[in-house]
Enzyme design. Structure first.
Site, short mmCIF file in Angstrom:
data_model
loop_
_atom_site.label_atom_id
_atom_site.label_comp_id
_atom_site.label_asym_id
_atom_site.label_seq_id
_atom_site.Cartn_x
_atom_site.Cartn_y
_atom_site.Cartn_z
N ASN A 120 1.75 -2.24 5.54
CA ASN A 120 1.14 -0.92 5.72
C ASN A 120 -0.30 -0.86 5.21
O ASN A 120 -1.12 -0.16 5.81
CB ASN A 120 1.98 0.14 4.98
CG ASN A 120 1.23 1.44 4.83
OD1 ASN A 120 1.09 2.21 5.76
ND2 ASN A 120 0.68 1.67 3.63
N SER A 180 -1.93 0.88 15.38
CA SER A 180 -2.64 2.11 15.74
C SER A 180 -2.71 2.29 17.25
O SER A 180 -2.90 1.31 17.99
CB SER A 180 -4.06 2.06 15.17
OG SER A 180 -4.82 3.12 15.68
N LYS A 224 -5.92 -4.16 14.68
CA LYS A 224 -4.61 -3.60 15.03
C LYS A 224 -4.06 -4.27 16.29
O LYS A 224 -2.84 -4.41 16.44
CB LYS A 224 -4.71 -2.08 15.19
CG LYS A 224 -5.06 -1.36 13.88
CD LYS A 224 -4.04 -1.63 12.80
CE LYS A 224 -4.29 -0.81 11.53
NZ LYS A 224 -3.34 -1.12 10.45
N TYR A 281 -11.93 -2.33 13.53
CA TYR A 281 -10.61 -1.81 13.14
C TYR A 281 -9.61 -1.97 14.29
O TYR A 281 -8.49 -2.46 14.09
CB TYR A 281 -10.75 -0.35 12.73
CG TYR A 281 -9.44 0.37 12.55
CD1 TYR A 281 -8.69 0.20 11.37
CD2 TYR A 281 -8.93 1.23 13.52
CE1 TYR A 281 -7.48 0.85 11.19
CE2 TYR A 281 -7.73 1.89 13.36
CZ TYR A 281 -7.01 1.70 12.19
OH TYR A 281 -5.80 2.35 12.02
N GLY A 327 0.81 -1.23 0.00
CA GLY A 327 0.00 0.00 0.00
C GLY A 327 0.83 1.26 0.00
O GLY A 327 0.64 2.14 0.84
N ASP A 382 -3.60 -6.99 -4.91
CA ASP A 382 -4.52 -6.92 -3.77
C ASP A 382 -3.98 -7.88 -2.70
O ASP A 382 -3.98 -9.09 -2.89
CB ASP A 382 -5.92 -7.34 -4.24
CG ASP A 382 -6.94 -7.31 -3.11
OD1 ASP A 382 -6.53 -7.23 -1.92
OD2 ASP A 382 -8.14 -7.36 -3.41
N VAL A 383 -3.51 -7.30 -1.59
CA VAL A 383 -2.83 -8.13 -0.60
C VAL A 383 -3.77 -9.02 0.21
O VAL A 383 -3.32 -9.81 1.03
CB VAL A 383 -1.94 -7.29 0.36
CG1 VAL A 383 -0.69 -6.81 -0.35
CG2 VAL A 383 -2.70 -6.14 1.00
N1 LIG Z 1 -3.66 7.83 8.57
C1 LIG Z 1 -3.76 7.67 9.88
O1 LIG Z 1 -4.03 8.62 10.64
C2 LIG Z 1 -3.52 6.31 10.49
C3 LIG Z 1 -3.64 6.17 11.88
C4 LIG Z 1 -3.38 4.94 12.46
C5 LIG Z 1 -3.01 3.87 11.66
N2 LIG Z 1 -2.93 4.02 10.31
C6 LIG Z 1 -2.55 2.86 9.51
O2 LIG Z 1 -1.56 3.23 8.56
C7 LIG Z 1 -1.72 2.45 7.38
C8 LIG Z 1 -1.85 3.39 6.19
O3 LIG Z 1 -2.97 4.23 6.41
P1 LIG Z 1 -3.29 5.45 5.45
O4 LIG Z 1 -4.14 6.38 6.23
O5 LIG Z 1 -2.06 5.92 4.81
O6 LIG Z 1 -4.23 4.72 4.36
P2 LIG Z 1 -4.66 5.22 2.92
O7 LIG Z 1 -4.34 6.66 2.74
O8 LIG Z 1 -6.07 4.79 2.75
O9 LIG Z 1 -3.72 4.38 1.92
C9 LIG Z 1 -3.81 3.01 1.93
C10 LIG Z 1 -2.84 2.44 0.92
O10 LIG Z 1 -2.97 1.01 0.95
C11 LIG Z 1 -3.38 0.54 -0.32
N3 LIG Z 1 -4.28 -0.59 -0.14
C12 LIG Z 1 -5.44 -0.63 0.56
N4 LIG Z 1 -5.97 -1.85 0.50
C13 LIG Z 1 -5.12 -2.61 -0.24
C14 LIG Z 1 -5.13 -3.95 -0.68
N5 LIG Z 1 -6.12 -4.79 -0.35
N6 LIG Z 1 -4.11 -4.39 -1.45
C15 LIG Z 1 -3.10 -3.56 -1.79
N7 LIG Z 1 -3.04 -2.26 -1.43
C16 LIG Z 1 -4.04 -1.80 -0.66
C17 LIG Z 1 -4.04 1.72 -1.00
O11 LIG Z 1 -3.99 1.54 -2.40
P3 LIG Z 1 -5.19 2.07 -3.38
O12 LIG Z 1 -4.82 3.48 -3.70
O13 LIG Z 1 -5.12 1.17 -4.53
O14 LIG Z 1 -6.46 1.97 -2.61
C18 LIG Z 1 -3.14 2.85 -0.51
O15 LIG Z 1 -1.94 2.90 -1.25
C19 LIG Z 1 -2.95 1.58 7.61
O16 LIG Z 1 -2.54 0.31 8.06
C20 LIG Z 1 -3.70 2.33 8.68
O17 LIG Z 1 -4.55 1.50 9.44
C21 LIG Z 1 -3.18 5.21 9.70
#
Ligand SMILES: NC(=O)c1ccc[n+]([C@@H]2O[C@H](COP(=O)([O-])OP(=O)(O)OC[C@H]3O[C@@H](n4cnc5c(N)ncnc54)[C@H](OP(=O)(O)O)[C@@H]3O)[C@@H](O)[C@H]2O)c1
Length: 250
Positions: A92, A142, A159, A155, A14, A65-66
Protein backbone atom coordinates in the site's frame (compact mmCIF):
# COMPACT_ATOMS: atom_id res chain seq x y z
CA UNK A 1 -20.56 -10.50 7.04
CA UNK A 2 -18.28 -13.27 8.28
CA UNK A 3 -15.44 -13.69 5.76
CA UNK A 4 -13.76 -16.32 7.94
CA UNK A 5 -10.61 -14.21 8.31
CA UNK A 6 -10.27 -14.77 12.06
CA UNK A 7 -6.69 -15.74 12.96
CA UNK A 8 -5.24 -14.94 9.54
CA UNK A 9 -1.92 -13.07 9.42
CA UNK A 10 -1.23 -9.98 7.31
CA UNK A 11 1.52 -7.52 6.42
CA UNK A 12 0.34 -4.11 5.19
CA UNK A 13 2.89 -1.47 4.17
CA UNK A 14 2.18 2.16 5.04
CA UNK A 15 -0.64 1.53 7.49
CA UNK A 16 -0.47 4.57 9.73
CA UNK A 17 -2.36 7.01 7.52
CA UNK A 18 -4.88 7.15 4.70
CA UNK A 19 -5.94 4.06 2.79
CA UNK A 20 -3.43 1.80 4.56
CA UNK A 21 -4.78 2.74 7.98
CA UNK A 22 -8.32 1.92 6.81
CA UNK A 23 -7.11 -1.48 5.57
CA UNK A 24 -5.22 -2.26 8.80
CA UNK A 25 -8.18 -1.36 11.01
CA UNK A 26 -10.70 -3.28 8.89
CA UNK A 27 -8.46 -6.37 8.93
CA UNK A 28 -8.03 -6.11 12.69
CA UNK A 29 -11.80 -5.80 13.15
CA UNK A 30 -12.21 -8.96 11.04
CA UNK A 31 -9.91 -10.84 13.43
CA UNK A 32 -6.73 -10.67 11.32
CA UNK A 33 -3.39 -10.11 13.09
CA UNK A 34 -1.53 -7.34 11.28
CA UNK A 35 2.04 -6.13 11.01
CA UNK A 36 2.23 -2.69 9.46
CA UNK A 37 4.89 -0.06 8.97
CA UNK A 38 5.47 3.63 8.45
CA UNK A 39 8.37 5.76 7.34
CA UNK A 40 8.38 8.73 9.69
CA UNK A 41 7.40 9.03 13.33
CA UNK A 42 4.14 10.97 13.77
CA UNK A 43 1.06 11.19 16.00
CA UNK A 44 -0.61 8.73 13.62
CA UNK A 45 1.62 5.93 14.92
CA UNK A 46 0.50 6.20 18.54
CA UNK A 47 -3.15 6.71 17.61
CA UNK A 48 -3.11 3.61 15.38
CA UNK A 49 -1.49 1.57 18.16
CA UNK A 50 -4.21 2.72 20.56
CA UNK A 51 -7.01 1.88 18.10
CA UNK A 52 -5.53 -1.56 17.45
CA UNK A 53 -5.21 -2.22 21.17
CA UNK A 54 -8.90 -1.39 21.63
CA UNK A 55 -9.86 -3.77 18.82
CA UNK A 56 -7.63 -6.53 20.22
CA UNK A 57 -5.38 -9.06 18.49
CA UNK A 58 -1.65 -9.52 17.96
CA UNK A 59 -0.57 -6.46 15.95
CA UNK A 60 2.72 -4.65 15.35
CA UNK A 61 3.25 -1.10 14.11
CA UNK A 62 6.90 -0.76 13.08
CA UNK A 63 9.15 1.87 11.52
CA UNK A 64 10.51 0.55 8.22
CA UNK A 65 11.27 2.43 5.02
CA UNK A 66 10.10 -0.03 2.38
CA UNK A 67 12.42 1.46 -0.24
CA UNK A 68 15.38 0.13 1.81
CA UNK A 69 16.20 -3.56 1.36
CA UNK A 70 17.69 -3.87 4.86
CA UNK A 71 14.62 -2.34 6.48
CA UNK A 72 12.26 -4.55 4.45
CA UNK A 73 14.31 -7.58 5.51
CA UNK A 74 14.01 -6.56 9.18
CA UNK A 75 10.27 -5.87 8.84
CA UNK A 76 9.56 -9.25 7.23
CA UNK A 77 11.77 -10.99 9.79
CA UNK A 78 9.65 -9.47 12.58
CA UNK A 79 6.47 -10.66 10.84
CA UNK A 80 8.00 -14.13 10.47
CA UNK A 81 8.98 -14.26 14.15
CA UNK A 82 5.53 -13.08 15.22
CA UNK A 83 3.37 -15.23 12.95
CA UNK A 84 5.50 -17.84 11.17
CA UNK A 85 3.48 -17.29 7.98
CA UNK A 86 1.54 -14.63 6.06
CA UNK A 87 -1.92 -15.15 4.55
CA UNK A 88 -2.06 -11.63 3.14
CA UNK A 89 0.49 -9.06 1.96
CA UNK A 90 -0.71 -5.59 0.96
CA UNK A 91 1.64 -3.27 -0.93
CA UNK A 92 0.00 0.00 0.00
CA UNK A 93 2.80 2.49 0.80
CA UNK A 94 3.02 4.95 -2.05
CA UNK A 95 4.41 8.29 -3.16
CA UNK A 96 3.03 10.86 -5.60
CA UNK A 97 3.97 14.30 -6.86
CA UNK A 98 2.59 16.70 -9.44
CA UNK A 99 5.32 17.89 -11.81
CA UNK A 100 5.29 18.86 -15.49
CA UNK A 101 7.00 16.02 -17.39
CA UNK A 102 9.49 18.35 -19.11
CA UNK A 103 10.74 19.47 -15.68
CA UNK A 104 10.61 16.14 -13.88
CA UNK A 105 13.98 15.62 -12.13
CA UNK A 106 15.47 12.15 -12.36
CA UNK A 107 15.74 11.82 -8.60
CA UNK A 108 12.02 12.52 -8.20
CA UNK A 109 11.19 9.99 -10.94
CA UNK A 110 13.37 7.47 -9.07
CA UNK A 111 11.88 8.31 -5.63
CA UNK A 112 8.35 7.61 -6.84
CA UNK A 113 9.42 4.42 -8.65
CA UNK A 114 11.37 3.29 -5.64
CA UNK A 115 8.39 3.72 -3.27
CA UNK A 116 5.66 2.42 -5.58
CA UNK A 117 7.40 -0.35 -7.53
CA UNK A 118 10.81 -1.33 -6.09
CA UNK A 119 9.37 -1.46 -2.58
CA UNK A 120 6.55 -3.77 -3.71
CA UNK A 121 9.14 -6.01 -5.37
CA UNK A 122 11.32 -6.05 -2.22
CA UNK A 123 8.35 -6.85 0.02
CA UNK A 124 6.96 -9.59 -2.23
CA UNK A 125 10.35 -11.26 -2.74
CA UNK A 126 11.18 -11.16 0.97
CA UNK A 127 7.77 -12.46 2.06
CA UNK A 128 7.74 -15.41 -0.41
CA UNK A 129 9.10 -17.89 2.18
CA UNK A 130 6.17 -16.95 4.46
CA UNK A 131 3.52 -17.43 1.73
CA UNK A 132 1.79 -20.70 1.03
CA UNK A 133 -1.20 -22.09 -0.87
CA UNK A 134 -4.13 -19.76 -0.17
CA UNK A 135 -1.96 -16.68 0.48
CA UNK A 136 -3.04 -13.50 -1.26
CA UNK A 137 -0.87 -10.55 -2.35
CA UNK A 138 -2.62 -7.27 -3.09
CA UNK A 139 -0.97 -4.18 -4.55
CA UNK A 140 -2.74 -0.85 -4.38
CA UNK A 141 -2.91 0.62 -7.86
CA UNK A 142 -4.71 3.53 -9.44
CA UNK A 143 -7.38 4.20 -12.04
CA UNK A 144 -5.06 6.95 -13.26
CA UNK A 145 -3.34 4.19 -15.27
CA UNK A 146 -6.37 4.01 -17.61
CA UNK A 147 -7.20 7.69 -17.59
CA UNK A 148 -3.70 9.22 -17.74
CA UNK A 149 -3.16 12.41 -15.75
CA UNK A 150 -1.04 15.40 -16.73
CA UNK A 151 1.79 16.19 -14.26
CA UNK A 152 1.66 12.63 -12.89
CA UNK A 153 3.27 10.66 -15.72
CA UNK A 154 5.87 9.16 -13.36
CA UNK A 155 3.19 8.16 -10.83
CA UNK A 156 0.89 6.56 -13.41
CA UNK A 157 3.87 4.68 -14.88
CA UNK A 158 4.56 3.13 -11.46
CA UNK A 159 0.96 2.01 -11.04
CA UNK A 160 0.98 0.46 -14.54
CA UNK A 161 4.17 -1.38 -13.56
CA UNK A 162 2.39 -2.91 -10.56
CA UNK A 163 -0.18 -4.46 -12.91
CA UNK A 164 2.56 -6.13 -14.99
CA UNK A 165 4.36 -7.33 -11.86
CA UNK A 166 1.18 -8.74 -10.38
CA UNK A 167 -0.02 -10.48 -13.55
CA UNK A 168 3.35 -12.15 -14.13
CA UNK A 169 3.68 -13.28 -10.52
CA UNK A 170 0.11 -14.64 -10.68
CA UNK A 171 1.33 -16.96 -13.44
CA UNK A 172 4.68 -17.76 -11.84
CA UNK A 173 3.17 -18.68 -8.46
CA UNK A 174 -0.32 -19.80 -9.46
CA UNK A 175 0.78 -23.43 -9.32
CA UNK A 176 1.63 -22.93 -5.64
CA UNK A 177 -1.82 -21.50 -4.95
CA UNK A 178 -0.54 -17.97 -4.26
CA UNK A 179 -2.69 -15.20 -5.76
CA UNK A 180 -1.62 -11.71 -6.88
CA UNK A 181 -4.07 -8.90 -7.61
CA UNK A 182 -4.17 -5.13 -7.93
CA UNK A 183 -6.88 -2.92 -6.41
CA UNK A 184 -7.09 0.20 -8.61
CA UNK A 185 -8.42 3.20 -6.71
CA UNK A 186 -10.26 6.27 -7.83
CA UNK A 187 -10.07 9.23 -5.45
CA UNK A 188 -10.18 8.32 -1.77
CA UNK A 189 -10.76 10.88 0.97
CA UNK A 190 -7.81 10.77 3.40
CA UNK A 191 -6.03 13.06 5.87
CA UNK A 192 -4.00 14.50 2.95
CA UNK A 193 -7.19 15.98 1.50
CA UNK A 194 -8.33 17.24 4.90
CA UNK A 195 -4.99 19.09 5.33
CA UNK A 196 -5.79 21.36 2.35
CA UNK A 197 -7.34 24.80 2.97
CA UNK A 198 -11.14 24.50 3.13
CA UNK A 199 -11.82 26.16 -0.25
CA UNK A 200 -9.33 23.87 -2.03
CA UNK A 201 -10.75 20.84 -0.25
CA UNK A 202 -14.26 21.75 -1.40
CA UNK A 203 -13.07 22.28 -4.96
CA UNK A 204 -11.24 18.93 -5.05
CA UNK A 205 -14.21 17.04 -3.60
CA UNK A 206 -16.64 18.66 -6.06
CA UNK A 207 -14.38 18.19 -9.08
CA UNK A 208 -13.58 14.52 -8.48
CA UNK A 209 -17.03 13.57 -7.15
CA UNK A 210 -18.52 14.85 -10.41
CA UNK A 211 -16.34 12.40 -12.37
CA UNK A 212 -17.76 9.38 -10.51
CA UNK A 213 -20.96 7.43 -11.15
CA UNK A 214 -21.76 7.46 -7.42
CA UNK A 215 -21.24 11.22 -7.13
CA UNK A 216 -18.80 11.07 -4.22
CA UNK A 217 -15.26 10.19 -3.22
CA UNK A 218 -14.36 6.84 -1.67
CA UNK A 219 -13.30 6.09 1.89
CA UNK A 220 -10.36 3.98 3.14
CA UNK A 221 -12.90 1.56 4.64
CA UNK A 222 -14.45 1.01 1.20
CA UNK A 223 -11.02 0.13 -0.22
CA UNK A 224 -10.57 -2.23 2.72
CA UNK A 225 -13.75 -4.04 1.66
CA UNK A 226 -12.08 -5.18 -1.56
CA UNK A 227 -8.89 -6.13 0.27
CA UNK A 228 -10.81 -8.22 2.80
CA UNK A 229 -12.56 -10.01 -0.07
CA UNK A 230 -9.21 -10.68 -1.77
CA UNK A 231 -7.89 -12.02 1.54
CA UNK A 232 -10.85 -14.35 1.88
CA UNK A 233 -11.67 -17.70 0.38
CA UNK A 234 -14.55 -16.05 -1.51
CA UNK A 235 -11.98 -14.78 -4.05
CA UNK A 236 -10.03 -18.05 -4.33
CA UNK A 237 -10.37 -18.16 -8.16
CA UNK A 238 -9.34 -14.50 -8.62
CA UNK A 239 -5.72 -13.87 -9.58
CA UNK A 240 -3.83 -11.61 -11.99
CA UNK A 241 -6.82 -9.28 -11.85
CA UNK A 242 -7.15 -5.54 -11.44
CA UNK A 243 -10.20 -4.76 -9.33
CA UNK A 244 -11.48 -1.18 -9.62
CA UNK A 245 -12.65 0.48 -6.43
CA UNK A 246 -13.42 3.88 -7.84
CA UNK A 247 -17.11 4.76 -7.56
CA UNK A 248 -17.35 4.41 -11.34
CA UNK A 249 -14.89 7.22 -12.10
CA UNK A 250 -14.12 8.17 -15.68
N1 LIG B 1 -5.72 8.49 -1.72
C1 LIG B 1 -6.09 8.31 -2.98
O1 LIG B 1 -7.01 8.97 -3.50
C2 LIG B 1 -5.39 7.27 -3.84
C3 LIG B 1 -5.80 7.12 -5.17
C4 LIG B 1 -5.20 6.14 -5.95
C5 LIG B 1 -4.21 5.34 -5.40
N2 LIG B 1 -3.82 5.53 -4.11
C6 LIG B 1 -2.76 4.66 -3.59
O2 LIG B 1 -3.13 4.18 -2.30
C7 LIG B 1 -1.96 4.02 -1.51
C8 LIG B 1 -2.13 4.81 -0.22
O3 LIG B 1 -2.35 6.17 -0.55
P1 LIG B 1 -2.75 7.24 0.55
O4 LIG B 1 -3.40 8.36 -0.18
O5 LIG B 1 -3.44 6.57 1.66
O6 LIG B 1 -1.29 7.73 1.02
P2 LIG B 1 -0.88 8.55 2.32
O7 LIG B 1 -2.07 9.12 2.99
O8 LIG B 1 0.19 9.48 1.88
O9 LIG B 1 -0.26 7.43 3.29
C9 LIG B 1 0.85 6.73 2.88
C10 LIG B 1 1.25 5.75 3.95
O10 LIG B 1 2.41 5.04 3.48
C11 LIG B 1 3.49 5.27 4.36
N3 LIG B 1 4.72 5.34 3.59
C12 LIG B 1 5.01 6.18 2.57
N4 LIG B 1 6.25 5.94 2.10
C13 LIG B 1 6.74 4.91 2.84
C14 LIG B 1 7.96 4.21 2.86
N5 LIG B 1 8.95 4.51 2.00
N6 LIG B 1 8.14 3.23 3.76
C15 LIG B 1 7.16 2.92 4.64
N7 LIG B 1 5.97 3.55 4.69
C16 LIG B 1 5.77 4.54 3.80
C17 LIG B 1 3.17 6.56 5.08
O11 LIG B 1 3.86 6.59 6.31
P3 LIG B 1 4.42 7.99 6.95
O12 LIG B 1 3.28 8.53 7.75
O13 LIG B 1 5.57 7.57 7.76
O14 LIG B 1 4.79 8.87 5.80
C18 LIG B 1 1.66 6.40 5.25
O15 LIG B 1 1.37 5.54 6.33
C19 LIG B 1 -0.79 4.51 -2.36
O16 LIG B 1 -0.18 3.41 -2.99
C20 LIG B 1 -1.46 5.41 -3.36
O17 LIG B 1 -0.73 5.54 -4.56
C21 LIG B 1 -4.38 6.48 -3.31
Amino acid sequence: MNLALQGKKALVTGGTRGVGRGIVLALARAGVDVVTCYQQQSDYVGSLERELKEIGGDHLVLQADVTRPDEVAALVARAGEAYGRLDLVVNNAGAISHIPYAELPLDEFQRVFSTNVTAAHLVIQRTLPLLDAGSSVVSIGSKAVDAGIPLRSHYTATKAALVGLSRSLAKEFGGQGIRFNVVALGVVETENLHKLPEDQQKLMIERYSAKTALGRLGTPDEVAGAVLWLASDLSRYVTGATISVDGGIS
